[in-house]
Write a protein that holds these residues in place. Structure first.
Motif, mmCIF file in Angstrom:
data_model
loop_
_atom_site.group_PDB
_atom_site.id
_atom_site.type_symbol
_atom_site.label_atom_id
_atom_site.label_comp_id
_atom_site.label_asym_id
_atom_site.label_seq_id
_atom_site.Cartn_x
_atom_site.Cartn_y
_atom_site.Cartn_z
ATOM 1 N N ARG A 275 0.819 -1.225 0.000
ATOM 2 C CA ARG A 275 0.000 0.000 0.000
ATOM 3 C C ARG A 275 0.847 1.266 0.000
ATOM 4 O O ARG A 275 0.314 2.362 -0.157
ATOM 5 C CB ARG A 275 -0.908 0.020 1.226
ATOM 6 N N LEU A 276 2.170 1.122 0.163
ATOM 7 C CA LEU A 276 3.028 2.276 0.395
ATOM 8 C C LEU A 276 4.211 2.312 -0.574
ATOM 9 O O LEU A 276 5.284 2.812 -0.244
ATOM 10 C CB LEU A 276 3.550 2.248 1.850
ATOM 11 N N GLN A 277 4.024 1.859 -1.780
ATOM 12 C CA GLN A 277 5.136 1.730 -2.714
ATOM 13 C C GLN A 277 5.426 2.999 -3.513
ATOM 14 O O GLN A 277 6.543 3.177 -3.999
ATOM 15 C CB GLN A 277 4.884 0.559 -3.669
ATOM 16 N N THR A 278 4.443 3.840 -3.687
ATOM 17 C CA THR A 278 4.674 5.083 -4.434
ATOM 18 C C THR A 278 4.364 6.276 -3.536
ATOM 19 O O THR A 278 3.682 6.154 -2.512
ATOM 20 C CB THR A 278 3.772 5.163 -5.677
ATOM 21 N N THR A 279 4.857 7.447 -3.951
ATOM 22 C CA THR A 279 4.592 8.657 -3.173
ATOM 23 C C THR A 279 3.099 8.937 -3.087
ATOM 24 O O THR A 279 2.581 9.308 -2.027
ATOM 25 C CB THR A 279 5.316 9.867 -3.804
ATOM 26 N N VAL A 280 2.386 8.730 -4.196
ATOM 27 C CA VAL A 280 0.944 8.956 -4.188
ATOM 28 C C VAL A 280 0.258 7.985 -3.234
ATOM 29 O O VAL A 280 -0.636 8.369 -2.463
ATOM 30 C CB VAL A 280 0.373 8.838 -5.615
ATOM 31 N N GLN A 281 0.645 6.727 -3.247
ATOM 32 C CA GLN A 281 0.064 5.758 -2.313
ATOM 33 C C GLN A 281 0.337 6.167 -0.864
ATOM 34 O O GLN A 281 -0.551 6.070 -0.001
ATOM 35 C CB GLN A 281 0.645 4.361 -2.570
#
Length: 388
Positions: A275-281
């Motif tokens: 759930r936390l792999q990209t900055t947007v996520q």
């Protein structure tokens, strides 16, 4: 010696924007003469909190924006006083003014008239929506106040909880930020005058100023056409984390900073969370996932311990200080960011200074704000001047 020693500024201002601009120039060494109405002067003279003595009164709201100035009284609706003001303007390097649009022109005291008397004059007009005729928009004649500008400028649309109504930021924010930009404009015009020998008209709009501060929001809209919810930044995880004695705040715009946080709170496993792999996520899941996980670590420690531990990992964070803590901050004391002012009516007061520090020039004076008309002797030798 101060940077603006020898510069004379007339301020025809009231409330916040023009007075704060002129006060910045005064703190830099300019002689600032505040031109006020004989009956009451600047309305902020009468704002609470007010401290009175047998000989007079001082408002905290007036002192905040009018330190280090002189005050003369002129009734600009009176032909004799208009003549006196025009003669005084001929001696000035700068005029800072924020009366309603068209007011000075109707009195025959607009920039074109004063420039004819003084070709080196720099005239800074602060208004809600702009004064240059070559850049006039449909709102040019509107009166303006801080909250109205925060609203139309888009600031309130991104402030507050996502499901709540738009909220203003700090009271006076639009005024102060506009005043700072107006000061930059005046200083740039003074530098330009050194080369050209001629003055300039500085047109500082409050709406322009606030809109320019939203450059990131406007860029995001241009690139994505997605409205940002109030209080939430989809493109940078940010927020406050609970500590034993309050909160600390941080922003995680890069993967590197996200990694530093995970290491700092002993949770490197979060780097693998799908759930936390990209900055947007991470931005979307800050409140639901990152905050509660981080607070398992931060809630058992003080703000100072958290911030210093994060700093050791390379992660910028800041204690959420209360106003009384800012007032008593030892770092601001070390920076000499407060002036101790002795006022004959309000007593000894501690006021935040304008934040411009240099290594060569003297720091701002710690003079109080003037009583109404205290310097009317400056008008004695001018045409049809009154002694006060």
């Amino acid at each position: 010696m101060r940077t603006l020693d020898g510069i004379r500024v007339l301020e025809v201002g009231q409330y916040i924007a023009a007075p704060y601009c002129a006060m910045m120039l005064a703190d830099l060494g300019a002689e600032v003469i505040k031109v006020e109405r004989p009956a009451g002067g600047d309305p902020r003279r009468h704002y609470d909190p007010l401290r009175e003595s047998e000989s007079g009164a001082m408002s905290g709201g007036f002192l905040s924006y009018n330190r280090n100035k002189k005050s003369v009284t002129l009734d600009l609706s009176d032909p004799a006083d208009r003549s006196c003001y025009r003669a005084l303007a001929a001696t000035a390097d700068v005029i800072v003014e924020n009366l309603r649009p068209g007011a000075v022109e109707r009195m025959g005291l607009g920039y074109d008239v004063l420039k004819a008397d003084n070709g080196r004059l720099i005239y800074c007009a602060i208004s809600g929506y702009g004064r240059l005729s070559t850049h006039s928009g449909p709102y040019a004649e509107r009166p303006a106040f801080d909250t109205a500008i925060q609203a139309i400028g888009g600031m309130m649309a991104i402030t507050g909880e996502p499901q709540g109504p738009p909220l203003p930021t700090v009271t006076g924010f639009a005024d102060i930020f506009t005043a700072v930009l107006a000061t930059v404009g005046v200083l740039a015009a003074l530098q330009g005058r050194e080369r050209s020998g001629v003055g300039a008209f500085v047109d500082q709009s409050m709406y322009d100023s606030v809109a320019s501060l939203l450059e990131r929001e406007l860029m995001l809209w241009d690139f994505t056409r997605e409205p940002r919810r109030r209080g939430v930044d989809r493109y940078s995880p940010l927020g406050a984390l609970r500590a034993k004695d309050g909160h600390v705040a941080l922003i995680l715009p890069t993967y590197e900073m996200w990694r530093w946080l995970c290491v700092a709170i002993d949770r490197p496993d979060l780097l693998e969370d799908p759930r936390l792999q990209t900055t947007v996520q991470r931005a979307e899941n800050f409140a639901s996932t990152i905050r509660p996980e981080a607070e398992r670590w931060t809630s058992t420690r003080t703000r100072r311990e958290i911030v210093e531990h994060f700093a050791a990992q390379g992660l910028p964070a800041g204690e959420c200080q209360t106003i009384d803590e800012v007032y008593a901050c030892t770092h601001l004391d070390a920076r000499r960011m407060f002036l101790d002012i002795d006022d004959p009516h309000a007593g000894r007061r501690r006021m935040i200074r304008t934040p411009i520090l240099t290594d060569v020039y003297e720091e701002p004076r710690a003079d109080s704000a003037p009583q109404l008309g205290a310097d009317n002797h400056l008008l004695d030798d001018l045409p049809r001047a009154r002694a006060g």
